[in-house]
Design an enzyme around this catalytic site. Sequence first.
Site, mmCIF file in Angstrom:
data_model
loop_
_atom_site.group_PDB
_atom_site.id
_atom_site.type_symbol
_atom_site.label_atom_id
_atom_site.label_comp_id
_atom_site.label_asym_id
_atom_site.label_seq_id
_atom_site.Cartn_x
_atom_site.Cartn_y
_atom_site.Cartn_z
ATOM 1 N N ASP A 172 0.776 -1.245 0.000
ATOM 2 C CA ASP A 172 0.000 0.000 0.000
ATOM 3 C C ASP A 172 0.807 1.296 0.000
ATOM 4 O O ASP A 172 0.646 2.137 -0.852
ATOM 5 C CB ASP A 172 -0.933 0.037 1.223
ATOM 6 C CG ASP A 172 -1.763 -1.224 1.353
ATOM 7 O OD1 ASP A 172 -1.607 -2.135 0.523
ATOM 8 O OD2 ASP A 172 -2.579 -1.283 2.285
ATOM 9 N N GLU A 409 2.735 -9.453 11.491
ATOM 10 C CA GLU A 409 2.458 -9.077 10.112
ATOM 11 C C GLU A 409 3.764 -8.720 9.399
ATOM 12 O O GLU A 409 4.003 -9.122 8.262
ATOM 13 C CB GLU A 409 1.488 -7.883 10.148
ATOM 14 C CG GLU A 409 0.882 -7.505 8.830
ATOM 15 C CD GLU A 409 -0.102 -6.340 8.987
ATOM 16 O OE1 GLU A 409 -0.343 -5.883 10.133
ATOM 17 O OE2 GLU A 409 -0.623 -5.879 7.956
HETATM 18 C C1 DGY Z 1 -5.383 -2.291 4.559
HETATM 19 O O1 DGY Z 1 -6.541 -2.012 4.840
HETATM 20 O O2 DGY Z 1 -4.412 -1.835 5.174
HETATM 21 C C2 DGY Z 1 -5.113 -3.247 3.476
HETATM 22 O O3 DGY Z 1 -3.750 -3.364 3.236
HETATM 23 C C3 DGY Z 1 -5.800 -2.915 2.194
HETATM 24 O O4 DGY Z 1 -5.688 -4.054 1.386
#
Ligand code: DGY
Length: 725
Positions: A172, A409
């Site tokens: 992202d 994560e």
């Molecule tokens: C989030 O909401 O952070 C996700 O990465 C979007 O896919």
Amino acid sequence: MFGDYSTRGFKEYVKVAKGILEDNWTGSYTKPSPALYPHQWNWDSGFIAIGYAHYDQKKAQQEILSLFEHQWPNGMVPQIVFNPRALGNYFPEPDFWQAPDGRLTSGITMPPVHATACLHIYRKAKDKMLAKDFLKTMFPRLLASHQYFYRDRDPDHSGLVYIRHPWESGLDNSPAWDAPIGRIKLNKKKLPRYERKDLMHGVPAEQRPGDDEYDRYVYLVDLFRRLGYNEKEIYRDCPFLIQDILFNSILCRANRDLKDIGGILDEDIAQIHGWIETSSKAISQELWCSGCRKFESFDLAAGDHIHTATSASFMPLFAGAASEDQAEILYNTINSLSFCALHQGNCFTIPNYDMTKKDFDPKNYWRGPVWINVNWMISQGLKNYGYQEKADDMKQDIIQLPIRFGFHEYFDSHTGKGYGSSGFSWTAALFINLVSEYYDKDKNSLPWLKQRVFYKTKKKKILNKLSESRGNSSEDVSSRLMTSIGDLKDKFYDLNRGRIDYAAMKASSKYVRYLEIAARLQAFDPALLSTSSQKKAFWINLYNTIIVHGVVELGIVSSVREVPHFFADIAYQVGKFTFTADEIEHGILRANARPPYNPFHMFKKNDPRRKLSLQGIDPRIHFALVCGSRSCPPIRFYDADHMDEQLDSAAGNFINSSEVIILPEQNKIFLSQIFDWYKKDFGGRDNIFDYLLKYLNEDKESEYLRQNIDRIKIEYLFYDWNLNH
Ligand code: DGY
């Protein structure tokens, strides 16, 4: 050398990993994490299914089927499938996306790892009939999703598809998107009102994208919904259109795997063949920036490459789209201080962004930390291109990060600390995958081991028997042999990759020369070696060479285990006597000590070779003997004048490599099985610690060992018997 079946130290962690998947299982799919991501995510499910494939075929299949039930009519597999029972804790949800026909999905997609996952499920499946039925159901769906990409996302038929939202990249807030999203002209007043929910689940804001980035994510979603998700209009108006290197690499790899699925099902795969060709060519040519010597995404709106150095640039290795030359350049970049060089202190595998950049941020989402899935893909790519040592090193880091710091994560590349959500599903799933593959490899160890211990050599294969062996100068032959080994090493041993080009070596004139000199050993009297250093150097070098010679002559393809009694079979004649590799190791170098798990000494009482045995065991020899396998120490050339320094350096290299993993948080260390097999040579547990302390580079690790010696639990690593070629 020796084989053993004792590596079971990872089991308890596999249990933890399975527990995480169990907790995140919703009945039809697995949430990426307990709270932060409460719905089904597209590529997460692909990685999760890869983990399930090792122990629960039905769940693996279900994970993928459940996602594809929500495939759009145009073939697009949505990035998120919303769970109607879990709404209210995430943003943006269906009310904001306003996907056509009231679908409970987002309106974008994600990197298509699913063909790869499906093929993996089939390969691991215990119930092949069931798996084949699953492939039959999935093939048309996967095909439709790839057709969607090349039809709707590649309007110019370039072989490269575009993404239109940073969320589609999966990475992202990667620094690569700073410029393209920075160009979006925001009118805050026109931006729809929204409330971020990602900061409500205990993950600190410094580990997540910023508000400004969220505004731009929201701007793009708003644009798509205003355009009714009409792809042509989006292509016309969207300011963020990127031919992403990671996305296209994953798609290219997925094309290859889809082709294999088509092959299994006897389907027509002509169209897929075409995609493989055009996509790999386009990646290799169009996404390669020759001036910068790296792969880069292409920004369609700006008409230029994006020069930011992120780990995505290594993904063409996973795709199999990089040329050998490009792969070599990528390897050198990966293996540099920017991306965690082999054995670099204070560094865990590849961070997502160049560590030497000023804005590198070890904690923030995709702006620096280590992500397990990206590392998993790159390590597979490196392995396919032959960079085995680095690939293995990465895999061991991928395994040790969750063990040491929890199933997070993402992780800090310098400290390993876990960030983002805990209980993260793909971290658990890919951990299971890696550990299971090691166990699979280990499964045949026991029969092999038994055969070996109780085997009585009937016919040794004397490798240095040329018909005529000229010359008889004893002193001369020893040094010439060493020079010749040195020549072979310079030419065919790639210390960087930790491997040997056996085929090229066999075909070379240097090898023929080596054979001639090796034959002269028949006239060499080893009793002439007088000092202990001379003896060590001669026999270590000879051992290392006989192994290489054996691999070449016996035509071993992938592991010395192809020849059941390899180490007991291959021999050299030296003077009046023959010596197998085992006899050199245990009879000479280990001072005729018993081989592990063997009741007998190598040389019996009246064996004349006993006179040649070294007096006493120098355990450092175990860091110097190679065994034609990946887990043995790398090959080096030893000379009598520098014996001590060289053995110290071999010990230092080995102890600071991934063959020794120190887990302070678990009060545990994982050691190479060499320390288990030869415990006695090291003088028992305490002395093993002395060795570790003497050679460890990291002060922090030494300090920890020193203070906790009595409490630390030792477990042993798997041993990789695959050939180091
Ligand atoms: C989030 O909401 O952070 C996700 O990465 C979007 O896919």
